[in-house]
Design an enzyme around this catalytic site. Structure first.
Site, PDB file in Angstrom:
ATOM      1  N   SER A  65      40.055  45.051  42.860  1.00 38.50           N
ATOM      2  CA  SER A  65      39.275  45.017  41.620  1.00 38.50           C
ATOM      3  C   SER A  65      37.908  45.640  41.784  1.00 38.50           C
ATOM      4  O   SER A  65      37.203  45.862  40.802  1.00 38.50           O
ATOM      5  CB  SER A  65      39.113  43.560  41.154  1.00 38.50           C
ATOM      6  OG  SER A  65      38.320  42.843  42.085  1.00 38.50           O
ATOM      7  N   ASN A 118      41.539  39.054  49.436  1.00 38.89           N
ATOM      8  CA  ASN A 118      40.208  39.300  48.901  1.00 38.89           C
ATOM      9  C   ASN A 118      40.052  38.695  47.507  1.00 38.89           C
ATOM     10  O   ASN A 118      39.504  37.618  47.344  1.00 38.89           O
ATOM     11  CB  ASN A 118      39.914  40.801  48.891  1.00 38.89           C
ATOM     12  CG  ASN A 118      38.424  41.105  48.822  1.00 38.89           C
ATOM     13  OD1 ASN A 118      37.677  40.452  48.110  1.00 38.89           O
ATOM     14  ND2 ASN A 118      37.979  42.097  49.574  1.00 38.89           N
ATOM     15  N   ASP A 119      40.549  39.379  46.500  1.00 41.17           N
ATOM     16  CA  ASP A 119      40.347  38.928  45.116  1.00 41.17           C
ATOM     17  C   ASP A 119      40.928  37.547  44.853  1.00 41.17           C
ATOM     18  O   ASP A 119      40.391  36.786  44.042  1.00 41.17           O
ATOM     19  CB  ASP A 119      40.967  39.929  44.133  1.00 41.17           C
ATOM     20  CG  ASP A 119      40.298  41.295  44.210  1.00 41.17           C
ATOM     21  OD1 ASP A 119      39.071  41.328  44.381  1.00 41.17           O
ATOM     22  OD2 ASP A 119      41.013  42.308  44.125  1.00 41.17           O
ATOM     23  N   THR A 120      42.006  37.205  45.538  1.00 39.46           N
ATOM     24  CA  THR A 120      42.684  35.927  45.278  1.00 39.46           C
ATOM     25  C   THR A 120      41.940  34.728  45.839  1.00 39.46           C
ATOM     26  O   THR A 120      42.350  33.593  45.620  1.00 39.46           O
ATOM     27  CB  THR A 120      44.110  35.940  45.864  1.00 39.46           C
ATOM     28  OG1 THR A 120      44.039  36.224  47.273  1.00 39.46           O
ATOM     29  CG2 THR A 120      44.967  36.992  45.169  1.00 39.46           C
ATOM     30  N   VAL A 121      40.831  34.967  46.565  1.00 44.19           N
ATOM     31  CA  VAL A 121      40.034  33.864  47.110  1.00 44.19           C
ATOM     32  C   VAL A 121      38.569  33.985  46.702  1.00 44.19           C
ATOM     33  O   VAL A 121      37.702  33.320  47.270  1.00 44.19           O
ATOM     34  CB  VAL A 121      40.139  33.807  48.655  1.00 44.19           C
ATOM     35  CG1 VAL A 121      41.562  33.503  49.082  1.00 44.19           C
ATOM     36  CG2 VAL A 121      39.644  35.106  49.297  1.00 44.19           C
TER      37      VAL A 121
END
Length: 472
Positions: free
Chosen positions: A435, A394-397
């Site tokens: 996040s 999720n957050d890493t993309v």
């Protein structure tokens, strides 16, 4: 042969094996053998410690048999529990196991310090200072690692926040440090109650330091406490005049510190920001309206589209581990490769819940190492990819890290998944990442959502591709 000479030679060999093993752990190809090498180093160091029984002080001889029995019992219990828990732990629970074991190391260092301080052992200024420092850092690592374990294991939910929290924590640390300094100044000749208060405050600070930190930062926190544990063990090694502990502690401390800094850099944040900001907490603030809509697609259709692509890049995340879908994923990858599709894996430095989590997960499924690429090595290739598939990340993309200055993750390097011609995102629902930030990728024109458990989705993709090839 003199026992002291055998002990020193054993410690030298153990230290060499620790360092050589760590060197081999730097590559996925040799990491497993590196762990075995370092493990043999620990076996040699533990075995050598029993040789101290050949030359003990007269006052200690009456207690020698009891102490040896206690040491053997501790070894049997520790080895038995570690073997049993290590064999049965699920890949999804690996991060919390690492946090727990790391905490045990900090606790061991704190225990050595406690024995020295409660026993009013005579030490020089440097020895006493390091005993106190080791006790302080080891206690913080123990308590903090236990909180991290509880958060990762779902036993502790939410974060602790109140007005003046940072000031409270700073005050608590100052009081604890001042008490430690007084113990050093008094050469340990202080009431037992003060020593107990010192350890109690250090443990309490470890709890208060970790409770405000949210799930998004847990990989960095685990790495930081690993460095703390190594530092504490190194200090206590000096106190005990034990070279093996000193070297092992320095190696773990330096490696943990370097890893922590690298991970913080990968998130475009400082370690202090990780420890004292609200990034890991779910944000209740409006993230702004995102244009577009989430467009679901059937898993079989997505699989067929990838079958006819020239290049596919896979971005795995924690959701892949939760679904235990790594084996099905590799089965799907082999089908694509048989059809002439170029397939690569893109790994973000903080994907999953601990450093290297995705690498271990893919290695467990037998994915060749030459298919796995770090973010900085593959990010430029997304523009060339016909399809990028995100599984449980999720957050890493999230492109908001590049485009939205008001986003809590702004500035964090991400995988350039959104630059592929077509993106498929496999996720169970419409939830947000750690996040708490809505992912702009999910609303992009070139993105389709494949809803469902990753393992079931991949089974559908496999069946769809096999149907094109006559079921083979």
């Amino acid at each position: 042969m003199n026992a002291a000479l055998i002990i020193d030679a054993s410690y030298f060999l153990a230290a060499f094996l620790f360092i050589y093993g760590l060197k081999r752990m730097s590559s996925p190809v040799t990491a497993r053998s590196g762990i075995v090498v370092a493990g043999w180093g620990m076996v040699i160091a533990v075995a050598a410690s029993f040789l101290y029984t050949l030359d003990v002080e007269p006052m200690a001889k009456p207690h020698l048999i009891v102490n040896v029995i206690l040491a053997v019992v501790a070894l049997v219990l520790g080895l038995g529990w570690a073997w049993w828990s290590g064999k049965r732990v699920a890949m999804t629970a690996m991060p919390q196991m690492v946090a727990l074991y790391n905490g045990m190391g900090g606790g061991a260092a704190a225990a050595i310090s406690a024995i020295e301080l409660f026993g009013h052992k005579a030490h020089g200024g440097i020895g006493m200072s390091l005993a106190v420092l080791g006790g302080l850092i080891g206690s913080i690592s123990l308590a903090g690692s236990l909180i991290a374990w509880g958060k990762l294991d779902g036993r502790i939910n939410g974060t602790l926040r109140f007005t003046g929290l940072q000031a409270f924590n700073v005050t608590l640390l100052v009081i604890t440090a001042a008490l430690g300094a007084y113990i050093v100044y008094s050469h340990g000749a202080v009431p037992t109650l003060l020593v107990a208060a010192f350890f109690g405050l250090a443990l309490f600070y470890g709890v208060m330091m970790t409770m405000p930190i949210g799930g998004a930062d847990m990989p960095v926190v685990i790495s930081l406490y690993n460095a703390f544990t190594g530092l504490a063990v190194g200090f206590e090694g000096y106190v005990l005049n034990n070279p093996a502990l000193m070297i092992a502690g320095m190696v773990v401390g330096s490696a943990g510190t370097l890893l922590t800094l690298l991970m913080a850099k990968a998130m475009n944040r400082s370690v202090s920001n990780v420890l004292f900001s609200n990034f890991g907490a779910v944000s209740s603030e409006a993230q702004g309206e995102i244009k577009g809509s989430q467009k679901p697609v059937d898993a079989g259709d997505a699989g067929i589209n990838m079958r006819y692509a020239s290049k596919v890049i896979i971005a795995p995340g924690y959701g892949l581990a939760v679904a235990q879908a790594q084996h099905k994923l590799y089965e799907f990858v082999k089908l694509l490769q048989d059809a002439g599709v170029e397939v690569k894996f893109a790994i973000h430095p903080v994907a999953g819940r601990m450093p290297g989590h995705m690498n271990v997960l893919l290695a467990e499924a037998g994915v060749p190492y030459d298919l796995i690429y770090d973010m900085e090595d593959i990010n430029g290739e997304f523009k060339e990819a016909d399809v990028a598939i995100v599984i449980g990340a999720n957050d890493t993309v999230n492109p908001a890290a590049r485009t939205n200055k008001s986003s809590p993750i702004y500035g964090m390097p991400i995988l350039n998944v959104d630059q592929a011609k077509q993106v498929y995102v496999v996720k169970r629902g419409q939830g947000k990442g750690y996040s708490g930030v809505e992912n702009e990728l999910f609303f992009a024109d070139n993105t389709n959502l494949v809803y469902g458990d990753a393992q079931k989705v991949l089974v559908s993709m496999i069946q769809a591709v096999k149907s094109l090839d006559g079921g083979h």
